[in-house]
Design a protein around this motif. Structure first.
Motif, short mmCIF file in Angstrom:
data_model
loop_
_atom_site.label_atom_id
_atom_site.label_comp_id
_atom_site.label_asym_id
_atom_site.label_seq_id
_atom_site.Cartn_x
_atom_site.Cartn_y
_atom_site.Cartn_z
N PRO A 185 22.96 -34.08 -6.43
CA PRO A 185 22.55 -35.11 -7.39
C PRO A 185 22.20 -34.56 -8.76
O PRO A 185 22.45 -35.22 -9.78
CB PRO A 185 21.34 -35.77 -6.71
CG PRO A 185 20.89 -34.81 -5.67
CD PRO A 185 22.10 -34.06 -5.24
N TYR A 239 23.74 -43.82 -11.36
CA TYR A 239 24.04 -42.90 -12.47
C TYR A 239 25.13 -43.45 -13.38
O TYR A 239 25.05 -43.35 -14.61
CB TYR A 239 24.50 -41.54 -11.93
CG TYR A 239 23.46 -40.70 -11.24
CD1 TYR A 239 22.10 -40.95 -11.38
CD2 TYR A 239 23.84 -39.62 -10.44
CE1 TYR A 239 21.15 -40.18 -10.74
CE2 TYR A 239 22.90 -38.83 -9.80
CZ TYR A 239 21.56 -39.11 -9.95
OH TYR A 239 20.64 -38.33 -9.31
N THR A 243 25.43 -41.13 1.03
CA THR A 243 24.34 -40.78 0.12
C THR A 243 24.81 -40.57 -1.30
O THR A 243 24.21 -41.09 -2.26
CB THR A 243 23.62 -39.52 0.63
OG1 THR A 243 23.17 -39.73 1.97
CG2 THR A 243 22.42 -39.19 -0.26
N GLN A 295 23.80 -42.63 -4.75
CA GLN A 295 23.21 -41.98 -5.92
C GLN A 295 24.09 -42.15 -7.16
O GLN A 295 23.58 -42.30 -8.28
CB GLN A 295 23.02 -40.49 -5.63
CG GLN A 295 21.95 -40.22 -4.58
CD GLN A 295 21.97 -38.79 -4.08
OE1 GLN A 295 22.97 -38.09 -4.16
NE2 GLN A 295 20.84 -38.36 -3.52
#
Length: 213
Positions: A63, A121, A113, A117
């Motif tokens: 991330p 963004y 996941t 994320q």
């Protein structure tokens, strides 16, 4: 700056690479993938056709790296016009009772996941006018597809929720199901299949780009 920006996650091979090449005639490509050599080969092909690309050899499951990439895109261009999310971890086929723990973890990290994320963004870069594209591969519930089918279904559920939430506000979110293609991933899933009957990723990318308008 008037040039359009296309962010392709999973651009090193398969449909992601084909989408990058198809879009390079009208967009500056930001190509994200883990395999540097494959990205460099993609860059050569894009340049040979007169296009331009920025290579981002990164792992989407990190991330911090993806956040930094999105900040860098914002600082340079201020936006993304199109996000094509083609990255996927295709775990080996296995009975559900013998799924390898490491493959399960990789499947969840990449397919679920990372998608959860990346959407927060990338969404600010897309704004109200941008477009996001996800690719479904409905294997959930099929025998031996436990890890891949379950995590791919979860990814698409996230995308469908985002699509439903942004109908009136944007960005436009599309969930598309490509035709069966002769990719390396499909060859691992169906090793005895007659590949002559499958679509070429380049042809499928051209069809999808035309569909997106």
């Amino acid at each position: 700056m008037s040039e359009k920006i296309a962010l392709i996650t999973g651009a090193s091979r398969g449909l992601g690479a084909a989408m990058a090449e198809a879009l390079a005639a009208t967009h500056h490509i930001v190509a994200v993938g883990r395999t540097t050599g494959a990205l460099e080969e993609l860059d050569d092909r894009i340049k040979a056709e007169g296009g331009q690309a920025t290579l981002a050899p990164m792992d989407i499951t990190k991330p911090e790296a993806m956040a930094q990439l999105c900040w860098s895109i914002h600082d340079r261009w201020g936006r993304v016009d199109l996000w094509v999310h083609a990255a996927v971890h295709a775990a080996p086929l296995s009975p559900a009772s013998t799924i390898d723990a490491r493959d399960w973890d990789k499947s969840v990290a990449c397919n679920v996941t990372a998608t959860g994320q990346l959407i927060p963004y990338v969404a600010p870069l897309l704004g109200a006018e941008g477009t996001a594209v996800f690719f479904d591969d409905p294997r959930a519930g099929q025998k031996f597809f436990g890890a891949y089918g379950a995590t791919k279904a979860a990814q698409i559920a996230l995308a469908q929720s985002w699509a439903a939430e942004t109908v009136k506000t944007g960005p436009r979110v599309h969930v598309l199901t490509p035709a069966p293609m002769g990719t390396a991933t499909r060859a691992r899933f169906f090793p005895g299949e007659d590949r002559a009957t499958l679509a070429h990723p380049r042809d499928e990318a051209a069809r999808i780009v035309a569909l997106l308008g």
